[in-house]
Design a protein around this motif. Structure first.
Motif, PDB file in Angstrom:
ATOM      1  N   ILE A  15     100.728  70.414  25.999  1.00 23.15           N
ATOM      2  CA  ILE A  15     101.580  70.229  25.555  1.00 23.15           C
ATOM      3  C   ILE A  15     102.623  69.277  25.632  1.00 23.15           C
ATOM      4  N   SER A  16     102.784  68.284  27.376  1.00 25.75           N
ATOM      5  CA  SER A  16     104.048  67.655  27.494  1.00 25.75           C
ATOM      6  C   SER A  16     102.781  65.941  26.028  1.00 25.75           C
ATOM      7  N   LEU A  17     102.205  66.103  25.808  1.00 24.53           N
ATOM      8  CA  LEU A  17     101.533  64.952  24.880  1.00 24.53           C
ATOM      9  C   LEU A  17     102.225  65.006  22.976  1.00 24.53           C
ATOM     10  N   TYR A  18     101.699  66.284  22.886  1.00 20.78           N
ATOM     11  CA  TYR A  18     102.334  67.027  21.123  1.00 20.78           C
ATOM     12  C   TYR A  18     103.957  66.669  21.521  1.00 20.78           C
ATOM     13  N   LYS A  19     104.403  67.325  22.867  1.00 23.11           N
ATOM     14  CA  LYS A  19     105.797  67.100  22.395  1.00 23.11           C
ATOM     15  C   LYS A  19     106.572  65.703  22.343  1.00 23.11           C
ATOM     16  N   SER A  20     105.713  64.749  23.267  1.00 20.52           N
ATOM     17  CA  SER A  20     106.915  63.154  23.375  1.00 20.52           C
ATOM     18  C   SER A  20     106.359  62.733  22.078  1.00 20.52           C
ATOM     19  N   ALA A  21     104.541  63.010  21.427  1.00 22.05           N
ATOM     20  CA  ALA A  21     104.089  61.606  20.858  1.00 22.05           C
ATOM     21  C   ALA A  21     103.611  62.528  18.941  1.00 22.05           C
ATOM     22  N   ALA A  26     104.294  61.922  13.527  1.00 23.65           N
ATOM     23  CA  ALA A  26     104.693  62.779  11.883  1.00 23.65           C
ATOM     24  C   ALA A  26     105.876  61.674  11.082  1.00 23.65           C
ATOM     25  N   LYS A  27     106.340  61.050  12.308  1.00 20.53           N
ATOM     26  CA  LYS A  27     107.543  60.376  10.852  1.00 20.53           C
ATOM     27  C   LYS A  27     106.572  59.028  10.683  1.00 20.53           C
ATOM     28  N   GLU A  37     101.579  67.720   6.404  1.00 16.24           N
ATOM     29  CA  GLU A  37     100.160  68.536   7.215  1.00 16.24           C
ATOM     30  C   GLU A  37      99.069  68.072   7.333  1.00 16.24           C
ATOM     31  N   GLU A  38      99.282  66.781   6.702  1.00 21.00           N
ATOM     32  CA  GLU A  38      98.552  65.788   7.213  1.00 21.00           C
ATOM     33  C   GLU A  38      98.390  65.171   8.319  1.00 21.00           C
ATOM     34  N   ALA A  39     100.285  64.896   9.083  1.00 18.10           N
ATOM     35  CA  ALA A  39     100.799  64.160   9.463  1.00 18.10           C
ATOM     36  C   ALA A  39      99.495  65.363  11.382  1.00 18.10           C
ATOM     37  N   LYS A  40      99.657  66.413  10.354  1.00 21.88           N
ATOM     38  CA  LYS A  40      99.046  67.687  12.067  1.00 21.88           C
ATOM     39  C   LYS A  40      97.443  67.209  11.911  1.00 21.88           C
ATOM     40  N   ASP A  41      96.948  67.196  11.018  1.00 20.48           N
ATOM     41  CA  ASP A  41      94.925  67.337  10.776  1.00 20.48           C
ATOM     42  C   ASP A  41      95.247  65.567  11.762  1.00 20.48           C
ATOM     43  N   VAL A  42      96.053  64.691  11.652  1.00 22.43           N
ATOM     44  CA  VAL A  42      95.528  63.341  12.390  1.00 22.43           C
ATOM     45  C   VAL A  42      96.190  63.423  13.514  1.00 22.43           C
ATOM     46  N   PHE A  43      96.725  64.023  13.598  1.00 24.29           N
ATOM     47  CA  PHE A  43      97.619  64.312  15.420  1.00 24.29           C
ATOM     48  C   PHE A  43      96.435  65.146  16.200  1.00 24.29           C
ATOM     49  N   GLN A  44      95.816  65.985  16.049  1.00 20.67           N
ATOM     50  CA  GLN A  44      94.721  66.848  15.956  1.00 20.67           C
ATOM     51  C   GLN A  44      93.536  65.965  16.396  1.00 20.67           C
ATOM     52  N   ASP A  45      93.155  65.074  15.739  1.00 20.78           N
ATOM     53  CA  ASP A  45      91.703  64.389  16.198  1.00 20.78           C
ATOM     54  C   ASP A  45      92.162  63.679  16.996  1.00 20.78           C
ATOM     55  N   ALA A  46      93.650  63.130  16.718  1.00 24.51           N
ATOM     56  CA  ALA A  46      93.575  61.674  17.885  1.00 24.51           C
ATOM     57  C   ALA A  46      93.648  62.621  19.239  1.00 24.51           C
ATOM     58  N   ASN A  63      98.453  60.557  31.311  1.00 23.59           N
ATOM     59  CA  ASN A  63     100.080  61.539  30.116  1.00 23.59           C
ATOM     60  C   ASN A  63      99.792  59.981  29.688  1.00 23.59           C
ATOM     61  N   ASP A  64      99.462  59.036  28.831  1.00 20.22           N
ATOM     62  CA  ASP A  64      99.638  58.118  27.931  1.00 20.22           C
ATOM     63  C   ASP A  64      99.964  57.778  26.335  1.00 20.22           C
ATOM     64  N   THR A  65     101.274  58.474  25.428  1.00 22.31           N
ATOM     65  CA  THR A  65     101.372  58.910  25.003  1.00 22.31           C
ATOM     66  C   THR A  65     101.507  57.392  24.031  1.00 22.31           C
ATOM     67  N   ALA A  66     101.730  56.558  25.032  1.00 18.87           N
ATOM     68  CA  ALA A  66     101.288  55.249  23.504  1.00 18.87           C
ATOM     69  C   ALA A  66     100.198  54.912  23.530  1.00 18.87           C
TER      70      ALA A  66
END
Length: 175
Positions: A15-21, A26-27, A37-46, A63-66
């Motif tokens: 949850i923390s990673l999702y909120k911070s990264a 997405a931007k 939708e592509e941003a969500k897919d890529v983020f979930q893969d990441a 918790n390594d957001t970078a």
């Protein structure tokens, strides 16, 4: 640490990673033409890659957001390159052979002449001959640079007014 505590810790980290990264990812993807939708897919893969890598490197999750954002960017760039390399030849061919539009000098001159010969000469000196305003002021007999600037503005407004009266658009000046 029990399995339940570790699962709870992993969920809080997720949850923390999702909120911070995710907003940054997405931007970034949006700027490169990707959808939400592509941003969500890529983020979930990441996230999957991130958790696999961090689990291998250590038993504790960090918790390594970078690091996560870097993984997402690399995944997007890989996907982006693959999609642009697979464009059908007809789409590429059409993009290369679109007719170029050029300003119609005849139409432009017509509207410039409506402003009067002195305005045409002043605008030509400024835009075409690229004379500085102090030289234009001397050449046209104005009291100073400020007067030349005001006169240039008035000439442009005459042309704009004529165009507005005719309700013309950018396309009307293209051949």
């Amino acid at each position: 640490m029990s399995n339940m505590e570790q699962a709870m810790k992993r969920q809080l980290l997720f949850i923390s990673l999702y909120k911070s990264a995710f907003p940054g990812v997405a931007k970034y993807i949006s700027r490169l033409g990707g959808s939400f939708e592509e941003a969500k897919d890529v983020f979930q893969d990441a996230l999957i890659v991130y958790f696999e890598k961090t689990a291998i490197q250590s038993s504790a999750f960090d918790n390594d957001t970078a690091y996560l954002v870097g993984i997402a960017k690399n995944l997007w760039l890989k996907r982006y390159r693959q999609s642009t390399q697979n464009l059908p030849i007809t789409e590429v061919d059409l993009a290369l052979h679109e007719p170029e539009e050029h300003p119609s000098s005849h139409r432009l001159m017509h509207f410039l002449s409506k402003a009067g010969q002195k305005c045409m000469d002043l605008l030509k000196s400024f835009y075409y001959d690229e004379l500085p305003l102090n030289e234009i002021a001397q050449e046209f007999g104005y009291s100073g640079v400020r007067s030349a600037t005001v006169q240039k503005y008035k000439c442009l407004e005459k042309v704009r007014t004529t165009i507005k009266e005719k309700a013309l658009s950018y396309e009307d000046f293209m051949e």
